[in-house]
Design an enzyme around this catalytic site. Structure first.
Site, PDB file in Angstrom:
ATOM      1  N   GLY A 179       0.825  -1.196   0.000  1.00 52.95           N
ATOM      2  CA  GLY A 179       0.000   0.000   0.000  1.00 52.95           C
ATOM      3  C   GLY A 179       0.861   1.248   0.000  1.00 52.95           C
ATOM      4  N   CYS A 180       0.246   2.366  -0.326  1.00 50.87           N
ATOM      5  CA  CYS A 180       0.989   3.614  -0.426  1.00 50.87           C
ATOM      6  C   CYS A 180       1.462   4.098   0.936  1.00 50.87           C
ATOM      7  CB  CYS A 180       0.155   4.676  -1.134  1.00 50.87           C
ATOM      8  SG  CYS A 180      -1.535   4.845  -0.510  1.00 50.87           S
ATOM      9  N   TYR A 181       0.556   4.176   1.911  1.00 40.85           N
ATOM     10  CA  TYR A 181       0.990   4.570   3.254  1.00 40.85           C
ATOM     11  C   TYR A 181       2.052   3.607   3.792  1.00 40.85           C
ATOM     12  CZ  TYR A 181      -2.862   7.992   3.810  1.00 40.85           C
ATOM     13  OH  TYR A 181      -3.712   9.066   3.701  1.00 40.85           O
TER      14      TYR A 181
END
Lengths: 345, 345, 345, 345
Positions: free
Chosen positions: D148-150
């Site tokens: 995921g990006c986070y």
């Protein structure tokens, strides 16, 4: 005085509430929402928390009559005419912010708005609510058709010269740019943040539904039928319209003479500001205010006049002008509730 | 091949580095900065950390000759002509991204740029670097004057019809809108974030220094002197120009015939895209790419043509076009290093 | 009452004028600008055209005494203390919007602001102008030190629990984000539009000069010395601060009990709004208004409290709070001139 | 090599196409869209006009097998697992950009994503595609779960110290801020331009579905179960994540020692850049690139470490990392197609 707003969910309804909340002489007594009937106002518009803790009502002409002296309709065009018609039949004064009563010709309405007009009998008596042009008619009106945002900026920019009969209509081009709030509160691909920010484009080039409204009003001023090219663009800002208007004149004038005509025409108008040369309007200088800033610039190489006109589309282009109309209709000071300093920065 | 850039501090120098870094056939061997000479590149442009860890050099014609085969000048207009002149005298090929060698007439340059031209003897041989118009001349050129950002968008929008001789020049109006990077990297009140965002305005109306450049080139295409009204505006976006062009025709044509002319004119041009009707250009569709997107829209009510032209001002309007010119001059494939997909969102 | 503003060029001076212009009980009788002395106000701030057509004055204590009953200083920190001192010696009531009189300890001021304090004898009597905490002291004050923008958001967020003595100070972390107007009106590379928009970053991490101000005030509430980690960030918006506050408690409480404490603490405070759960603050809901929106969220996985606090940095974080203080000092209704609906959209 | 993308309508699919189009060693041979099957790609994404003129296909495992060697799934979580499972059963290598195969524990997936996992038997063999941690496993993987990006920004920020076992997990707080493209291409009220621009807020405080993914991976590095407080915020920008990480250490270290650990840990990592002190990351410095910029800042007053980590959520946070994984899986140079200079301005 007690006033109501039909349709508070959208941006014009919301802006009306903001302005009327700070207006000393009226009380907001009736707020309706079709989609949010029965729900607290601050559920739709959370910035009203602890400020206006009321519940949205469904539309009811009986309730409107009982609770209000004047009603604003902030419904979308096409939906507004039926409700306005009902309110008028019940004897209420109405200011309609939709496009439904702006055109005098029901056939023209059908052509540009792609639907039949449901209350054509009110078109003749509806007054076009641009106070700088129709103040006296507004004073006595029962139904005011509040002008469109683009038309407000363009008409104020052209009126002094149109009324003089010195415009070469064949040369008129209006290149207008509007912020996104003009497109309303309903999400769309075009206004999806990652698509809209850092982007710019024209839309409905030479085909925008505000065209006949401008042509009707300019034609009245000029005393002749007029048509022109109008191209709107979408700016990645929330509020603001800047219209850049290009036109040649039928008589020889210099910039000074033209400025004099504008100064004379708007001498007593608080909300129209002719900028000192060589300043040009910026949308931020009228932000969240009822002002229209104008500049005229003479292109001496081409003998063409360039007129720049800036407004906040939600204020002078919608709710602010509606309040100005209300003030006139109800006999208040015209600027009541509209004396705020533009918000900058 | 070894290439250099004079003036890497500003936005065009920076964009040239970005594009040339990804170009397989050239090596960046010489980068100068007056204000940052002796300092690491990533001190000015921290996004180059670990990517291009070099030190900026002061300008030296000897070093340029020793280290490069071709030099780009990304200096501001007025400062560029002297350095370009020195580089040319030393025999180097030069692509100048400033305005200094675009106008053929030194007097016209002085009039619009408010300074004397210091190297007028190069004006005759400098080739105007718009590949879609001057590809063959660029191939053999030693000095290419890279077009301005506004002129690129306007010339590509008008060239097909200008070359046909069907434009009624007296009616031509160009309303152009540019992102802020066109104004350069030096801070100013106008570009201060709280003043610039949520704002829009025109500037230098009918007085912008790119006007004579466009008139010169359109005049060449038309085979006659031409003048027109040009009004630029400042958009609150980083990159992108959209020019909205209004003009009448001297002959009767419909939209289909006009489209055919554009399609024919740009048939072999990779970087000019005529949009399928009724699409209109958006600046985001050419973002960070070398494309110019065009649409033609016939206003049948007014018999007026509306042409819309979108580019990224830093790419097709500056550095990308310069790389395209370099590719032609050095015999590379013209699109080398310029095949990137526009960045959206 | 007649009031003056020292330093109207910057954003806080400008915002003070905006708010005071709409305040019924005061008249703006004296406006100074060092850099624009002798020039029309609308030359600095063109949005005042036809609204406030006055000329900026140079600073003169005699004129201040003659023309005003109370003076706001909107000078930058470091410059304010000398002028405030002069005004106070002449007997004028002063509200200082700079940081110069906020810290009680002149040595701490020198340490964080890197300069000697020039009027330390006023530090003891200056009242910290956060009405929600010091209303009674403000009522009798001659000199009010208007709180910083970050401190306002953080103190209102923490006060109810700090006063209860239930915060585990060792765990306190404040991650704050501010719009760009907080950095003032002077252009800089950081706030240059093409650098600032579409960008985000922290600055002065664990080193911001507002830290000791918050620690002083929280320490007073807690009755002990406190220190914590504070990291500010720069948001690409004009107005708004959101502080996200992380802290553990020294006693066991659930979200309901915590909410009750906040509701009780702010029961009579018009300008502090505890949002209904599970709503979280948005800076737009307090835009251009004097509200502070709060939410508390219990992270039950980690037994950590998350407090979110949103204000408009120019209003509740500066000029609005100053007007609130003035209202208290001069015996007006505290909310006078501050009842505007937040501007959204 | 021939690669395909399942789901090209959304922003991650679109970004994958952008990156793979410029990748010399692969050919895009199969692009599917459920909602746009049978329609030209440039109807969904008009910026592809004249660049990639292909037609979107409906999903078909037979066609995938016939036309590709490796498939990216850019479907939303919940929709991806079924298709990925089918592709894997047909023997294709798959890189899944959804969250469906990131968590090793199907029950944890159900808890946070509110649905049953449909292919839990693939969870054990799916490799978590963070090359800086799992390069060898990725090399031999048939199914890569792209982070995921986070999580990408947080894990790269914490990995060096987590692996050393010096973090005091009880003190860990992550305050993350993301641009709007992370929320996808479907319009919503929150991302409606007039609501989103000039606004800032937290969302899903202490409740975001990326939390268990980070805890799983940090736990592996630390060799113990870990939990922490994670609060994401929505930035009014298109691209970029900045995570501000607060943590205390279990051992005494100064900033220099901490920096040494990071430098050592990332010595051979092209895409992780530790900024020179005292620089702090800005999202623009990694814009449209695969870099992760890190800074460590020691708060000596509170003995707390502040780690700042910036990525482009669509590149290193999604499509760029997926291409990096593909390069490893297919034996290409790891940086192939990812050497672009960050786009600034």
């Amino acid at each position: 005085m007690r006033v109501g707003i039909i349709g508070v969910t959208g941006y014009t309804g919301n802006e009306l509430m903001r302005l009327l909340f700070s207006h000393d002489d009226v009380e907001l007594t009736y707020l309706t929402s079709h989609s949010f009937a029965g729900k607290p106002l601050d559920e739709i518009h959370p910035h009203y928390l602890k400020i206006m803790e009321t519940v949205c009502r469904p539309f009811s002409v009986e309730e409107a009559v009982e609770k209000t002296d004047l009603v604003f309709s902030a419904l979308p065009h096409g939906e507004s005419m039926e409700k306005v018609s009902i309110l008028r039949e019940a004897g209420l004064k109405v200011i309609d912010l939709s496009a439904d009563f702006r055109l005098k010709d029901a056939a023209l309405y059908s052509e540009w708005y792609k639907r039949k007009h449901l209350a054509p009998h009110y078109l003749a008596t509806a007054v076009y609510g641009l106070p700088e042009l129709y103040r006296e008619e507004i004073r006595g009106a029962s139904l005011v058709a509040n002008p469109g945002c683009y038309p407000t900026s363009v008409l104020l920019g052209l009126a002094p010269l149109a009324a003089r009969g010195v415009l070469d209509w064949e040369t008129l081009v209006v290149d207008a740019k509007s912020g996104t709030s003009g497109a309303g509160r309903v999400p769309s691909q075009t206004l999806h943040y990652p698509e809209c920010t850092e982007n710019f484009r024209a839309y409905r080039a030479a085909d925008h539904q505000h065209t006949p409204e401008m042509e009707q009003e300019l034609g009245k001023l000029a005393g002749q039928e007029v048509e022109f090219t109008f191209v709107p663009h979408l700016l990645p800002i929330i509020r603001g319209i800047l219209s850049t208007i290009y036109v040649k004149l039928t008589v020889k004038m210099d910039e000074k003479e033209i400025r004099d005509i504008y100064e004379e025409f708007y001498r007593n108008e608080q909300f129209v500001r002719l900028l000192p040369s060589p300043s040009l309007p910026e949308t931020r200088n009228v932000y969240a205010s009822n002002y229209c800033d104008l500049a005229v610039k003479w292109d001496s190489r081409k003998n063409r006049l360039i007129i720049l006109s800036a407004i906040d589309n939600l204020v002078k282009g919608a709710a602010g002008q509606a309040v100005q109309n209300m003030n006139i209709m109800l006999g208040f000071k015209e600027s009541k509730g509209l004396n705020m300093v533009p918000l900058r920065p």
